[in-house]
Design a protein around this motif. Structure first.
Motif, short mmCIF file in Angstrom:
data_model
loop_
_atom_site.label_atom_id
_atom_site.label_comp_id
_atom_site.label_asym_id
_atom_site.label_seq_id
_atom_site.Cartn_x
_atom_site.Cartn_y
_atom_site.Cartn_z
N ASP A 1 -5.28 -4.59 -4.59
CA ASP A 1 -6.73 -4.61 -4.53
C ASP A 1 -7.26 -5.25 -5.82
O ASP A 1 -7.30 -4.62 -6.87
CB ASP A 1 -7.26 -3.18 -4.37
CG ASP A 1 -8.75 -3.13 -4.02
OD1 ASP A 1 -9.48 -4.03 -4.46
OD2 ASP A 1 -9.16 -2.19 -3.31
N GLU B 1 -8.46 -3.90 7.06
CA GLU B 1 -8.86 -5.24 6.63
C GLU B 1 -7.64 -6.13 6.38
O GLU B 1 -7.64 -7.32 6.72
CB GLU B 1 -9.71 -5.15 5.36
CG GLU B 1 -11.09 -4.55 5.58
CD GLU B 1 -11.86 -4.36 4.28
OE1 GLU B 1 -11.31 -4.73 3.22
OE2 GLU B 1 -12.99 -3.85 4.33
N VAL B 2 -6.60 -5.56 5.78
CA VAL B 2 -5.37 -6.31 5.54
C VAL B 2 -4.73 -6.74 6.86
O VAL B 2 -4.28 -7.88 7.02
CB VAL B 2 -4.37 -5.48 4.70
CG1 VAL B 2 -3.01 -6.17 4.63
CG2 VAL B 2 -4.91 -5.26 3.30
N THR B 3 -4.70 -5.81 7.82
CA THR B 3 -4.14 -6.12 9.14
C THR B 3 -4.90 -7.27 9.80
O THR B 3 -4.29 -8.22 10.32
CB THR B 3 -4.19 -4.88 10.04
OG1 THR B 3 -3.33 -3.87 9.48
CG2 THR B 3 -3.71 -5.20 11.44
N TYR C 1 -9.20 -0.16 4.03
CA TYR C 1 -8.53 -1.26 3.34
C TYR C 1 -7.36 -1.78 4.18
O TYR C 1 -7.19 -3.00 4.35
CB TYR C 1 -8.03 -0.78 1.97
CG TYR C 1 -7.03 -1.71 1.33
CD1 TYR C 1 -7.47 -2.81 0.59
CD2 TYR C 1 -5.66 -1.50 1.49
CE1 TYR C 1 -6.55 -3.68 0.00
CE2 TYR C 1 -4.74 -2.36 0.91
CZ TYR C 1 -5.19 -3.45 0.18
OH TYR C 1 -4.28 -4.30 -0.38
N LEU C 2 -6.52 -0.88 4.72
CA LEU C 2 -5.37 -1.29 5.52
C LEU C 2 -5.81 -2.03 6.78
O LEU C 2 -5.14 -2.99 7.21
CB LEU C 2 -4.53 -0.07 5.90
CG LEU C 2 -3.81 0.63 4.73
CD1 LEU C 2 -3.12 1.90 5.21
CD2 LEU C 2 -2.80 -0.30 4.07
N TYR D 1 0.73 -3.78 -1.61
CA TYR D 1 -0.68 -3.93 -1.26
C TYR D 1 -1.47 -3.98 -2.57
O TYR D 1 -1.26 -3.15 -3.45
CB TYR D 1 -1.14 -2.77 -0.39
CG TYR D 1 -0.49 -2.77 0.98
CD1 TYR D 1 -1.13 -3.35 2.08
CD2 TYR D 1 0.77 -2.20 1.17
CE1 TYR D 1 -0.53 -3.35 3.33
CE2 TYR D 1 1.38 -2.21 2.42
CZ TYR D 1 0.72 -2.78 3.49
OH TYR D 1 1.32 -2.81 4.73
N ARG E 1 -4.09 -10.59 8.10
CA ARG E 1 -2.76 -11.10 8.43
C ARG E 1 -2.73 -11.74 9.81
O ARG E 1 -2.13 -12.80 10.02
CB ARG E 1 -1.73 -9.97 8.35
CG ARG E 1 -1.49 -9.45 6.94
CD ARG E 1 -0.51 -8.28 6.94
NE ARG E 1 0.83 -8.70 7.37
CZ ARG E 1 1.83 -7.85 7.58
NH1 ARG E 1 1.63 -6.53 7.42
NH2 ARG E 1 3.02 -8.29 7.96
#
Length: 346
Positions: free
Chosen positions: A93, A68-70, A65-66, A91, A73
């Motif tokens: 979801d 994908e967030v990176t 998940y992290l 964060y 961004r």
């Protein structure tokens, strides 16, 4: 497939939490505490997933998940440097799972106010879960703001608070949460979890020195060593055999973070305990750090039993000083002098 597949061991906790959810008797505020590396975050993510009926924050410790967030961004125009140095306040979801992580090194009250005002101020249609990670990094303002919320939680909102240092949590918060203590994992559970892992190190040695901590086993198998353990062994050697011990220790310790310094205290105690065991004639199989046996035997004549005992007491004092946010360099210098003086005593 279980939502708790990423958790190694801790079967009793999984069973208890699952039963509470199925009976709809799970308290709205939980406090997960115990040594780092025992699976608290994976357990929190698994419990959140169970409450919401779908997998949230995918991957071990939410790593997928992290990632994908990176990527998102960076795709939206943020620089890689900024993304790497600055986390998000919250964060999220899909609007019902929230994860608050330290901003750089600290949980800030602004993160909590943002959660309340932007996400929890309106009633939801079902369960919502808030994971508060590394709560020991929260300042007093953040802790008190959170206390007010969990005293009168919003309807159908569950708070899962995670800390490695239960002694730093306000007693009023502890009293309002269901405490869940994470304990060392059995050797059999560790063997089962890592039996198919491609390893640099020896699995049995890794388990022997892990004290039931899966994160330690994983590090030893993937890297073959642990940086702070190697530093601890070097400290003991320098104190016993090097005339320039003070400058050498100061040099290797000058860039330590507070968390690394705390980890170093842990390994210094284990090194000292193994040396005491060696003085009593212990065999390799009886040591927690058998791979360092030869090095420890070489420096053993320079350390008395009483000096080795002082390593335990002095590192515990140093830990307390570090948690009071005394400057790391002062703590390290004071510790090295105390240990040198103890070793010099006849």
């Amino acid at each position: 497939m279980s939502y708790f597949d990423a958790v190694i061991g801790q079967e009793t906790i999984i069973q208890h939490l699952t039963e509470l959810v199925s009976r709809q008797t799970l308290p709205h505020s939980l406090l997960f505490y115990g040594e780092a590396g025992l699976g608290k975050l994976d357990m929190a993510i698994g419990l959140a997933s169970l409450l919401l009926g779908r997998q949230v924050f995918r991957g071990h410790n939410g790593i997928e998940y992290l990632r994908e967030v990176t990527d998102a961004r960076i795709a939206n125009g943020e620089s890689e440097k900024k993304v790497e140095s600055e986390g998000l306040p919250i964060y999220m979801d899909k609007g019902d799972a929230f994860w608050i992580r330290p901003m750089k090194t600290t949980l800030k009250v602004e993160q909590w106010y943002t959660l309340l005002q932007d996400h929890l101020s309106v009633a939801g249609l079902g369960n919502r879960v808030v994971i508060v990670d590394d709560f020991h990094t929260a300042n007093a303002i953040m802790a008190n703001a959170m206390l007010k919320t969990i005293e009168e939680p919003p309807v159908n909102v569950y708070f899962i608070i995670i800390t490695d240092k239960i002694n730093t949590v306000l007693p009023t918060i502890v009293s309002r949460c269901m405490g869940v203590s994470f304990q060392a994992v059995s050797d059999d559970a560790l063997r089962h979890a890592f039996k198919d892992v491609s390893a640099e190190g020896n699995l049995e040695e890794a388990i022997a020195m892990s004290n039931g901590n899966p994160a330690v086993v994983k590090t030893l198998l993937s890297q073959g060593s642990i940086s702070m353990l190697d530093t601890a062994v070097r400290w003991i050697r320098l104190l016993g055999t090097d005339a320039k011990w003070f400058s050498e220790i100061a040099l290797i310790s000058e860039k330590l973070t507070r968390e690394e310094a705390l980890e170093l205290m842990h390994w210094l105690r284990l090194v000292a305990r193994d040396m005491m065991a060696l003085k009593c004639g212990a065999l390799s199989a009886q040591l927690q750090l058998p791979m360092h046996r030869i090095t420890l035997l070489k420096v053993l004549p320079f350390w008395s039993m009483s000096a080795l005992s002082s390593v335990v007491t002095e590192t515990l004092k140093a830990e307390q000083a570090l948690r009071l946010h005394i400057k790391i360099a002062l703590v390290v210098d004071g510790l090295s002098i105390a240990l040198h003086d103890a070793r010099e005593e006849v």
